[in-house]
Design a protein around this motif. Structure first.
Motif, PDB file in Angstrom:
ATOM      1  N   UNK A 161       5.965  -7.814   6.209  1.00 35.97           N
ATOM      2  CA  UNK A 161       6.613  -8.916   5.268  1.00 35.97           C
ATOM      3  C   UNK A 161       6.185  -8.744   3.915  1.00 35.97           C
ATOM      4  N   UNK A 162       4.650  -8.466   3.776  1.00 37.29           N
ATOM      5  CA  UNK A 162       4.337  -8.361   2.515  1.00 37.29           C
ATOM      6  C   UNK A 162       4.859  -7.089   1.629  1.00 37.29           C
ATOM      7  N   UNK A 163       5.186  -6.044   2.307  1.00 35.96           N
ATOM      8  CA  UNK A 163       5.713  -4.937   1.788  1.00 35.96           C
ATOM      9  C   UNK A 163       7.364  -5.217   1.370  1.00 35.96           C
ATOM     10  N   UNK A 164       8.036  -6.056   2.139  1.00 37.45           N
ATOM     11  CA  UNK A 164       9.437  -6.411   1.889  1.00 37.45           C
ATOM     12  C   UNK A 164       9.403  -7.254   0.738  1.00 37.45           C
ATOM     13  N   UNK A 165       8.483  -8.339   0.516  1.00 40.61           N
ATOM     14  CA  UNK A 165       8.229  -9.124  -0.581  1.00 40.61           C
ATOM     15  C   UNK A 165       7.831  -8.397  -1.848  1.00 40.61           C
ATOM     16  N   UNK A 166       7.223  -7.242  -1.765  1.00 32.41           N
ATOM     17  CA  UNK A 166       6.666  -6.542  -2.764  1.00 32.41           C
ATOM     18  C   UNK A 166       7.536  -5.471  -3.352  1.00 32.41           C
ATOM     19  N   UNK A 167       8.569  -5.452  -2.592  1.00 32.64           N
ATOM     20  CA  UNK A 167       9.606  -4.349  -3.030  1.00 32.64           C
ATOM     21  C   UNK A 167      10.865  -4.785  -3.259  1.00 32.64           C
ATOM     22  N   UNK A 168      11.213  -5.976  -2.910  1.00 32.45           N
ATOM     23  CA  UNK A 168      12.599  -6.596  -3.177  1.00 32.45           C
ATOM     24  C   UNK A 168      12.566  -7.136  -4.566  1.00 32.45           C
ATOM     25  N   UNK A 169      13.292  -6.916  -5.372  1.00 32.80           N
ATOM     26  CA  UNK A 169      13.443  -7.081  -6.904  1.00 32.80           C
ATOM     27  C   UNK A 169      14.710  -7.025  -7.462  1.00 32.80           C
ATOM     28  N   UNK A 170      14.996  -7.679  -8.256  1.00 31.26           N
ATOM     29  CA  UNK A 170      16.096  -7.603  -9.102  1.00 31.26           C
ATOM     30  C   UNK A 170      15.997  -6.489 -10.271  1.00 31.26           C
ATOM     31  N   UNK A 171      14.601  -6.134 -10.371  1.00 31.36           N
ATOM     32  CA  UNK A 171      14.190  -5.125 -11.269  1.00 31.36           C
ATOM     33  C   UNK A 171      14.003  -3.762 -10.834  1.00 31.36           C
ATOM     34  N   UNK A 172      14.414  -3.491  -9.684  1.00 29.35           N
ATOM     35  CA  UNK A 172      14.405  -1.983  -8.996  1.00 29.35           C
ATOM     36  C   UNK A 172      14.789  -0.975  -9.786  1.00 29.35           C
ATOM     37  N   UNK A 173      16.009  -1.278 -10.441  1.00 28.88           N
ATOM     38  CA  UNK A 173      16.445  -0.191 -11.487  1.00 28.88           C
ATOM     39  C   UNK A 173      16.049  -0.174 -12.931  1.00 28.88           C
TER      40      UNK A 173
END
Length: 368
Positions: free
Chosen positions: A13-25
């Motif tokens: 869950x921590x990994x999901x929250x740490x990698x979900x982002x609107x700024x991925x690109x």
């Protein structure tokens, strides 16, 4: 009673929250703000200079003060970086934000894996680690894919709102991390309390020296780190600059996210495929993945959006396949009390390669 499933679920869950982002690109966002590929290459170099500086110390701190605590520190640095990016008005401020993201990456890079492996080892299930590592890479690629899929939306709402959303999500992540249980193992594999030494700095020095002593003897571990870091660096550079190069082919912003998402899905395929190739020797895994990543780089220069996307997909698939196999082998070799430090040394190797590769790639991709 320690519940391993709950611990691993929280790490996921921590990994999901740490990698979900609107700024991925983020490369596409900087390009849209008017920054050139050379300037973006400079920002990427700053990232790896700070990563190089803090990578090994962060691993030592994780082994000494606790992996859970360093994961929390990582999230706090991500919040600071996002705030800096919101306030950025020039390349200097952008680089300051990038530096914070680098430190955030450092404090999480070895801590989560070390905590997961020792948690599994505590209950005698360390054989499950390779699957855990594969699942983490799948989550990383899937979340990054979803994030890049939102690239068009991020460009629409603007970078300030995009990074503000990161701050909110990271605060939720901190709450999840605080609920984790710290695991410390001694040489016999039994749970141990935080040792009280006369000097904290003495323990830091001892941990670092013991890690170097291990690597001096374990030449195969060093070789694996270099091989994995080289392939990973080429793949990361390719995927980053495709964010800026694809729009130059005439691809609309609405299609950019889909293209980047497809590339990230290549990583998921690679992480799954390698689990079905347990009998394939490492030298063959390295040879095949290296060739395929280089093919991805060559395809990028065709200037054809569909082929460029395919090249990124193949490179991501190969990189993650090699990453899962390398991680599983290294974790078996690393002693528990220096595990996070040694994982950080692998990231240190990656950063050394990236410092040389990022500005060079920025120049090459801008003129070719």
């Amino acid at each position: 009673m320690f519940k391993i499933k709950k611990q691993i679920s929280k790490l996921y869950m921590a990994s999901i929250l740490g990698n979900l982002s609107l700024t991925g690109a983020w490369v596409a966002i900087l390009a849209a703000r008017g920054y050139s590929l050379v300037e973006i290459g400079i920002a990427e170099t700053v990232f790896h200079i700070f990563s190089l500086t803090f990578e090994i110390p962060s691993g030592v701190f994780a082994d000494v003060f606790g992996r859970k605590q360093m994961l929390v520190v990582s999230s706090i640095m991500r919040v600071i970086g996002s705030i800096c990016m919101i306030c950025s008005k020039n390349l200097t401020m952008v680089c300051a934000a990038i530096a914070c993201f680098a430190v955030s990456y450092n404090f999480s890079s070895g801590s989560g894996d070390a905590l997961a492996y020792d948690s599994l080892k505590l209950v005698g299930e360390e054989a499950r680690y390779e699957r855990y590592a594969a699942n983490q890479l799948i989550l990383y690629r899937l979340c990054n894919g979803i994030s890049t899929l939102c690239a068009g939306f991020a460009l629409f709402v603007g970078y300030k709102i995009a990074y503000a959303s990161d701050v909110l999500v990271t605060c939720i992540q901190i709450g999840v991390l605080l609920s984790l249980r710290e695991i410390r193992l001694d040489h016999t594999g039994t749970d141990r309390k935080q040792e009280v030494l006369q000097s904290v700095w003495k323990e830091l020095r001892v941990c670092f020296v013991e890690s170097l002593r291990f690597l001096k003897k374990a030449k195969r571990a060093v070789f694996l780190m270099i091989c994995n870091s080289f392939v990973g660096a080429v793949d990361i550079v390719l995927l980053f600059f495709l964010q800026a190069k694809l729009p130059q082919t005439g691809m609309p912003d609405s299609a950019l996210g889909s293209s980047l998402f497809i590339m990230e899905m290549g990583g998921i395929l690679g992480a799954k495929l390698i689990l079905w190739c347990k009998n394939l020797r490492y030298r063959w895994v390295f040879a095949v993945t290296s060739v395929l990543v280089l093919c991805g780089v060559l395809i990028e220069h065709t200037g054809i959006a569909v082929l460029m996307t395919l090249g990124g997909f193949v490179a991501a698939c190969s990189d993650d396949a090699l990453q899962v196999r390398t991680d599983a082998i290294l974790q078996e070799m690393f002693p528990s009390e220096q595990r996070a430090t040694l994982i950080s040394m692998e990231s240190f190797t990656f950063s050394v390669i990236m410092i040389a590769l990022s500005p060079l790639a920025g120049i090459v991709f801008s003129v070719w």
